[in-house]
Write a protein that holds these residues in place. Structure first.
Motif, PDB file in Angstrom:
ATOM      1  N   ASN A   1     -18.015 -28.222 -78.078  1.00 20.16           N
ATOM      2  CA  ASN A   1     -18.880 -29.185 -78.380  1.00 20.16           C
ATOM      3  C   ASN A   1     -18.803 -30.406 -77.556  1.00 20.16           C
ATOM      4  O   ASN A   1     -19.491 -31.433 -77.717  1.00 20.16           O
ATOM      5  N   VAL A   2     -17.734 -30.636 -76.682  1.00 19.39           N
ATOM      6  CA  VAL A   2     -17.686 -31.740 -75.649  1.00 19.39           C
ATOM      7  C   VAL A   2     -18.094 -30.894 -74.337  1.00 19.39           C
ATOM      8  O   VAL A   2     -17.690 -29.993 -73.811  1.00 19.39           O
ATOM      9  N   VAL A   3     -19.208 -31.492 -74.002  1.00 11.29           N
ATOM     10  CA  VAL A   3     -19.754 -30.914 -72.629  1.00 11.29           C
ATOM     11  C   VAL A   3     -19.128 -31.543 -71.328  1.00 11.29           C
ATOM     12  O   VAL A   3     -18.737 -32.941 -71.252  1.00 11.29           O
ATOM     13  N   LYS A   4     -18.716 -30.565 -70.320  1.00 10.50           N
ATOM     14  CA  LYS A   4     -18.019 -31.153 -69.391  1.00 10.50           C
ATOM     15  C   LYS A   4     -18.911 -30.857 -68.098  1.00 10.50           C
ATOM     16  O   LYS A   4     -19.944 -30.231 -68.211  1.00 10.50           O
TER      17      LYS A   4
ATOM     18  N   ILE B   1     -13.975 -27.011 -67.497  1.00 11.04           N
ATOM     19  CA  ILE B   1     -14.200 -26.883 -66.217  1.00 11.04           C
ATOM     20  C   ILE B   1     -13.654 -28.304 -65.647  1.00 11.04           C
ATOM     21  O   ILE B   1     -14.153 -29.487 -66.282  1.00 11.04           O
ATOM     22  N   PRO B   2     -13.206 -28.408 -64.329  1.00  9.46           N
ATOM     23  CA  PRO B   2     -12.634 -27.311 -63.809  1.00  9.46           C
ATOM     24  C   PRO B   2     -11.349 -26.673 -64.378  1.00  9.46           C
ATOM     25  O   PRO B   2     -10.646 -27.447 -64.943  1.00  9.46           O
TER      26      PRO B   2
ATOM     27  N   ARG C   1      -6.147 -22.921 -62.721  1.00  2.00           N
ATOM     28  CA  ARG C   1      -5.634 -21.621 -62.863  1.00  2.00           C
ATOM     29  C   ARG C   1      -3.974 -21.739 -62.782  1.00  2.00           C
ATOM     30  O   ARG C   1      -3.305 -20.961 -63.577  1.00  2.00           O
ATOM     31  N   ASP C   2      -3.361 -22.724 -61.944  1.00  2.00           N
ATOM     32  CA  ASP C   2      -2.047 -22.737 -61.777  1.00  2.00           C
ATOM     33  C   ASP C   2      -1.299 -24.038 -62.588  1.00  2.00           C
ATOM     34  O   ASP C   2      -2.027 -25.001 -62.462  1.00  2.00           O
ATOM     35  N   GLU C   3      -0.121 -23.547 -63.321  1.00  2.00           N
ATOM     36  CA  GLU C   3       0.443 -24.498 -64.003  1.00  2.00           C
ATOM     37  C   GLU C   3       0.588 -26.013 -63.350  1.00  2.00           C
ATOM     38  O   GLU C   3       0.335 -27.096 -63.673  1.00  2.00           O
ATOM     39  N   ILE C   4       0.746 -25.977 -62.034  1.00  5.04           N
ATOM     40  CA  ILE C   4       0.788 -27.187 -61.251  1.00  5.04           C
ATOM     41  C   ILE C   4      -0.099 -28.227 -61.277  1.00  5.04           C
ATOM     42  O   ILE C   4      -0.102 -29.154 -60.894  1.00  5.04           O
ATOM     43  N   HIS C   5      -1.413 -27.434 -61.320  1.00  7.31           N
ATOM     44  CA  HIS C   5      -2.635 -28.407 -61.179  1.00  7.31           C
ATOM     45  C   HIS C   5      -2.992 -28.839 -62.800  1.00  7.31           C
ATOM     46  O   HIS C   5      -3.974 -29.840 -62.479  1.00  7.31           O
ATOM     47  N   LYS C   6      -2.516 -28.480 -63.561  1.00  7.34           N
ATOM     48  CA  LYS C   6      -2.843 -29.284 -64.818  1.00  7.34           C
ATOM     49  C   LYS C   6      -2.700 -30.642 -64.885  1.00  7.34           C
ATOM     50  O   LYS C   6      -3.395 -31.223 -65.764  1.00  7.34           O
ATOM     51  N   GLN C   7      -1.673 -31.126 -64.416  1.00  9.48           N
ATOM     52  CA  GLN C   7      -1.345 -32.492 -64.481  1.00  9.48           C
ATOM     53  C   GLN C   7      -2.437 -33.345 -63.530  1.00  9.48           C
ATOM     54  O   GLN C   7      -2.279 -34.562 -63.618  1.00  9.48           O
ATOM     55  N   GLN C   8      -2.738 -32.654 -62.473  1.00  8.03           N
ATOM     56  CA  GLN C   8      -3.464 -33.388 -61.264  1.00  8.03           C
ATOM     57  C   GLN C   8      -5.170 -33.217 -61.869  1.00  8.03           C
ATOM     58  O   GLN C   8      -5.935 -34.069 -60.878  1.00  8.03           O
ATOM     59  N   ILE C   9      -5.780 -32.452 -62.738  1.00  8.14           N
ATOM     60  CA  ILE C   9      -6.921 -32.299 -62.792  1.00  8.14           C
ATOM     61  C   ILE C   9      -7.696 -33.442 -63.189  1.00  8.14           C
ATOM     62  O   ILE C   9      -7.417 -34.307 -64.097  1.00  8.14           O
ATOM     63  N   LYS C  10      -9.073 -33.529 -62.861  1.00  3.91           N
ATOM     64  CA  LYS C  10      -9.888 -34.702 -62.925  1.00  3.91           C
ATOM     65  C   LYS C  10     -11.001 -34.017 -64.030  1.00  3.91           C
ATOM     66  O   LYS C  10     -11.789 -33.313 -62.974  1.00  3.91           O
ATOM     67  N   ALA C  11     -11.070 -34.347 -65.013  1.00  2.37           N
ATOM     68  CA  ALA C  11     -12.338 -33.449 -65.848  1.00  2.37           C
ATOM     69  C   ALA C  11     -12.939 -34.932 -66.440  1.00  2.37           C
ATOM     70  O   ALA C  11     -12.414 -35.953 -66.689  1.00  2.37           O
TER      71      ALA C  11
ATOM     72  N   GLY D   1     -21.285 -37.748 -55.943  1.00  2.00           N
ATOM     73  CA  GLY D   1     -21.556 -38.142 -57.353  1.00  2.00           C
ATOM     74  C   GLY D   1     -22.622 -37.393 -57.912  1.00  2.00           C
ATOM     75  O   GLY D   1     -23.082 -37.807 -59.196  1.00  2.00           O
ATOM     76  N   ASN D   2     -23.025 -36.282 -57.537  1.00  2.00           N
ATOM     77  CA  ASN D   2     -24.202 -35.378 -58.143  1.00  2.00           C
ATOM     78  C   ASN D   2     -23.307 -34.393 -58.738  1.00  2.00           C
ATOM     79  O   ASN D   2     -22.383 -33.981 -58.474  1.00  2.00           O
ATOM     80  N   ALA D   3     -24.067 -33.898 -60.043  1.00  2.00           N
ATOM     81  CA  ALA D   3     -23.604 -32.703 -60.630  1.00  2.00           C
ATOM     82  C   ALA D   3     -23.520 -31.555 -60.079  1.00  2.00           C
ATOM     83  O   ALA D   3     -24.505 -31.215 -59.733  1.00  2.00           O
ATOM     84  N   LEU D   4     -22.529 -30.874 -59.985  1.00  2.00           N
ATOM     85  CA  LEU D   4     -22.430 -29.424 -59.676  1.00  2.00           C
ATOM     86  C   LEU D   4     -22.689 -28.474 -60.749  1.00  2.00           C
ATOM     87  O   LEU D   4     -23.527 -27.426 -60.688  1.00  2.00           O
ATOM     88  N   TYR D   5     -22.281 -28.689 -61.897  1.00  2.00           N
ATOM     89  CA  TYR D   5     -22.455 -27.904 -63.005  1.00  2.00           C
ATOM     90  C   TYR D   5     -21.994 -28.643 -64.275  1.00  2.00           C
ATOM     91  O   TYR D   5     -21.137 -29.332 -64.296  1.00  2.00           O
ATOM     92  N   PHE D   6     -22.625 -28.237 -65.315  1.00  2.00           N
ATOM     93  CA  PHE D   6     -22.415 -28.766 -66.890  1.00  2.00           C
ATOM     94  C   PHE D   6     -22.031 -27.358 -67.499  1.00  2.00           C
ATOM     95  O   PHE D   6     -22.614 -26.334 -67.424  1.00  2.00           O
ATOM     96  N   SER D   7     -21.026 -27.473 -68.495  1.00  2.00           N
ATOM     97  CA  SER D   7     -20.514 -26.458 -69.212  1.00  2.00           C
ATOM     98  C   SER D   7     -19.850 -26.725 -70.534  1.00  2.00           C
ATOM     99  O   SER D   7     -19.255 -27.874 -70.606  1.00  2.00           O
ATOM    100  N   ARG D   8     -20.062 -26.141 -71.642  1.00  2.00           N
ATOM    101  CA  ARG D   8     -19.153 -26.239 -72.757  1.00  2.00           C
ATOM    102  C   ARG D   8     -17.566 -25.846 -72.499  1.00  2.00           C
ATOM    103  O   ARG D   8     -16.848 -25.959 -73.289  1.00  2.00           O
ATOM    104  N   ALA D   9     -17.434 -24.980 -71.516  1.00  3.38           N
ATOM    105  CA  ALA D   9     -16.352 -24.442 -71.100  1.00  3.38           C
ATOM    106  C   ALA D   9     -15.349 -25.423 -70.537  1.00  3.38           C
ATOM    107  O   ALA D   9     -15.847 -26.418 -70.184  1.00  3.38           O
TER     108      ALA D   9
END
Length: 250
Positions: free
Chosen positions: A141-144, A161-162, A165-175, A151-159
Motif C-alpha cells: 500500500n506504500v507506493v515507491k 524498489i530499488p 540484492r546484496d546484504e551490503i547494499h541494504k544500509q546504503q539504499i535510498k528509497a 529528478g524525473n521518475a524512472l518507475y513507480f511500484s508497490r514492490a
C-alpha cells in the motif's frame, strides 16, 4: 508562476459513502480541502464532482465547481474534463489535490506546481519523501518511486524498489515513498484521454505508469516531511476530526 487547483470529489466510496460531504469540525470534508488549497496561493480552485449535492455545497461556500461524467475511472480523467470545459490555456499548470486530504500542506501544493514550472521536459510533476523503515518498504500500500539523475521518475511500484540484492547494499539504499499529488500542464491533460491504458498500470493499479509507458516525463520533488494522512477509513476520519476540532478550539 501561477497555477490552479482542481479537487476531484467523487461521491461514491466503498468504505466511506458520501465521503466528500462528511462533516469535519462543522464543514464538509471537500470544503476543508479547498480551504487548504486556498492557502497555497493558487490562482483558482475548482471542485470536480459527479454529484449535485457536492455542487450545491461548493456554491454555498463560494468555491467553484464543475459537474463531470460519473464514469471517469481516475481523478486525472475527471480533471481533464474540467480543463476542457473551462477552456484553460495549454500552458497553464493545474494541481490535482485529492478531495479526501483535509490536512494537506499548502506548501506541498505550491512546491509540486513549482517543480513542474521549472522542468522544461516534464508534462507532470509529483512528490515523494524518504523511506527509513523496512515495513514501509515491504508494504504494497506504500507506493515507491525511483528517480533518474535529473529528478524525473524512472518507475513507480508497490514492490520494494530499488531492491538491494546484496546484504551490503541494504544500509546504503535510498528509497522514496510516492505522495499522491500531481501537477499537470493543461496541454498534456487535453491529450491524456487519448493515451491507451497499459498493462503495467493495470497490474500495479497505478495510473501514472500510463504516462511513463507512453514516453512522457514526470518530475518529482523530494520533500523532507511525510504528509498528513488522507481519509480512507472511519479511523482516519475520527483522527482528522480530532485534529481539526482542536484547531478550531485553539
Amino acid at each position: 508562476m501561477t497555477f490552479k487547483v482542481v479537487i476531484p470529489a467523487r461521491y461514491a466510496s466503498s468504505r466511506l459513502p458520501g465521503k466528500p460531504l462528511l462533516d469535519i469540525a462543522g464543514k464538509p470534508m471537500v470544503i476543508r480541502v479547498a480551504e487548504q488549497a486556498n492557502k497555497s496561493g493558487a490562482a483558482a480552485i475548482v471542485i470536480a464532482t459527479d454529484f449535485e449535492k457536492i455542487m450545491q455545497v461548493a456554491k454555498a461556500h463560494g468555491v467553484g465547481a464543475v459537474m463531470t461524467n460519473v464514469n471517469h475511472i481516475s481523478g486525472t480523467d475527471r480533471i481533464a474534463e474540467v480543463v476542457q470545459t473551462l477552456d484553460w490555456d495549454d500552458d497553464d499548470i493545474v494541481v490535482n489535490v485529492q478531495g479526501d486530504e483535509p490536512l494537506i500542506d499548502p506548501q506541498l501544493i505550491q512546491e509540486v506546481a513549482l517543480t513542474l514550472a521549472h522542468s522544461k521536459e516534464a508534462v507532470m510533476a509529483t512528490a515523494c519523501h524518504a523511506i527509513h523503515d523496512e515495513a514501509s518498504m515491504l508494504n504494497p500500500n506504500v507506493v515507491k518511486v525511483v528517480l533518474d539523475t535529473n529528478g524525473n521518475a524512472l518507475y513507480f511500484s508497490r514492490a520494494p524498489i530499488p531492491y538491494p540484492r546484496d546484504e551490503i547494499h541494504k544500509q546504503q539504499i535510498k528509497a522514496y515513498r510516492h505522495i499522491g499529488i500531481y501537477a499537470y500542464r493543461v496541454g498534456f491533460l487535453k491529450q491524456y484521454a487519448d493515451l491507451t491504458a497499459t498493462e503495467l498500470e493495470q497490474i500495479e493499479s497505478l495510473e501514472q505508469l500510463r504516462v511513463l509507458h507512453h514516453g512522457y516525463k514526470i518530475a518529482v520533488t523530494i520533500t523532507d516531511n511525510a504528509p498528513a494522512s488522507g481519509v480512507d477509513t472511519q479511523a482516519d476520519l475520527d483522527e482528522v476530526r480530532r485534529i481539526l476540532s482542536q484547531q478550531v478550539i485553539d
